[in-house]
Design an enzyme around this catalytic site. Sequence first.
Site, mmCIF file in Angstrom:
data_model
loop_
_atom_site.group_PDB
_atom_site.id
_atom_site.type_symbol
_atom_site.label_atom_id
_atom_site.label_comp_id
_atom_site.label_asym_id
_atom_site.label_seq_id
_atom_site.Cartn_x
_atom_site.Cartn_y
_atom_site.Cartn_z
ATOM 1 C CG HIS A 176 -0.362 0.071 2.468
ATOM 2 N ND1 HIS A 176 -0.046 -1.132 3.179
ATOM 3 C CD2 HIS A 176 -0.180 0.790 3.591
ATOM 4 C CE1 HIS A 176 0.689 -1.090 4.419
ATOM 5 N NE2 HIS A 176 0.435 0.312 4.521
ATOM 6 N NE ARG A 220 -1.422 1.091 10.264
ATOM 7 C CZ ARG A 220 -0.867 0.050 10.452
ATOM 8 N NH1 ARG A 220 -0.819 -0.743 11.567
ATOM 9 N NH2 ARG A 220 -0.317 -0.834 9.508
HETATM 10 C C1 OGA Z 1 -0.397 2.680 7.632
HETATM 11 C C2 OGA Z 1 -0.518 3.283 6.257
HETATM 12 C C3 OGA Z 1 -1.489 4.793 4.710
HETATM 13 C C4 OGA Z 1 -2.746 5.857 5.187
HETATM 14 O O1 OGA Z 1 -1.251 2.936 8.321
HETATM 15 O O2 OGA Z 1 0.235 1.547 7.615
HETATM 16 O O3 OGA Z 1 0.553 3.058 5.608
HETATM 17 O O4 OGA Z 1 -3.439 6.056 4.353
HETATM 18 N N1 OGA Z 1 -1.364 4.283 6.187
HETATM 19 O O5 OGA Z 1 -2.689 6.594 6.265
HETATM 20 MN MN MN Z 2 1.619 1.231 5.977
#
Ligand code: OGA
Ligand code: MN
Length: 297
Positions: A260, A275
Amino acid sequence: MTRISVTPLQSSLGAEVSGIDLRQPVDDEVLAALREAWARHLVLRFRGQALSDPELLAFSRLFGELDPPGPNPYGKPFLSEFPEINVISNVKVDGVPIGNLGDGEAVWHCDMTYVERPPRAALLHALEIPPGGGDTFWSDMYLAYETLPDHTKALISGRRAIHDATYNSAGMMRKGMKEVTDPREAPGAHHPLVIAHPDTRRPALFLGRRRNSYVLGMDLAESNALLDTLWEHATRPEFTFRQEWQLHDLILWDNRCTLHRRDAFDPNASRIMHRTQIKGPAIEAFDPASAGMALES
Ligand code: OGA
Ligand code: MN
């Protein structure tokens, strides 16, 4: 009885799950359906979920034991009451960041693959979003592997790479690290380039992050050229799903078979995400020979 519906968002990965209120207990049948949808679509989006932190923790625990956040640049948990929750934010209170990753781009990566047992999953819950920018993208590493030319599959078979622990995806140095000038000396786990996904056993390309990566046993220039080719392939737009955040979106992703990244956004806007992540087992190499035998038997 809850009846969830699962709508694919992209041909390869990403699906929206509706018909569920994540603040309510999830029964076994629904949980089984969620797990199946997750294995099939890799990234699940739930919209309109105004969860408190304890509700986020409770839902996350349905997918396994929580894995505490890795060391952030500031050396202490962002939420002292909920140390299992990481905060991803650009907001500062009295000059002190309330979260990690700032407002810049976060480059393509998997989370915490510099450890031997990287998290299986992560969940990201949007509590405040900027009016534009800050979109997050995921890329499908099963598809990336499948679509590699045969000669590249042969070249990377049995090979391992270093997953550097020094920098986070926003380019910030982690607490206690020092600058790396030669990737061959980067601290961090050594993982196979092609893994067997622990649940599905399907092969997936496993790259971690590009910075300071190094394919063991190759000379540096050869390793860099191979990694550049693999990264370019793995992040092709047709393998990716783009998330344009709405308030109270919750995204659950598989951290072994996706990469990502995140777009930058206006530094004057506020973005706050809470998170969690789930512990994963040790990473295993994909063995084409045993996979072939399993198919034949
Ligand atoms: C994560 C990350 C991306 C975001 O939380 O590991 O990469 O969009 N976040 O905040
Ligand atoms: Mn990440």
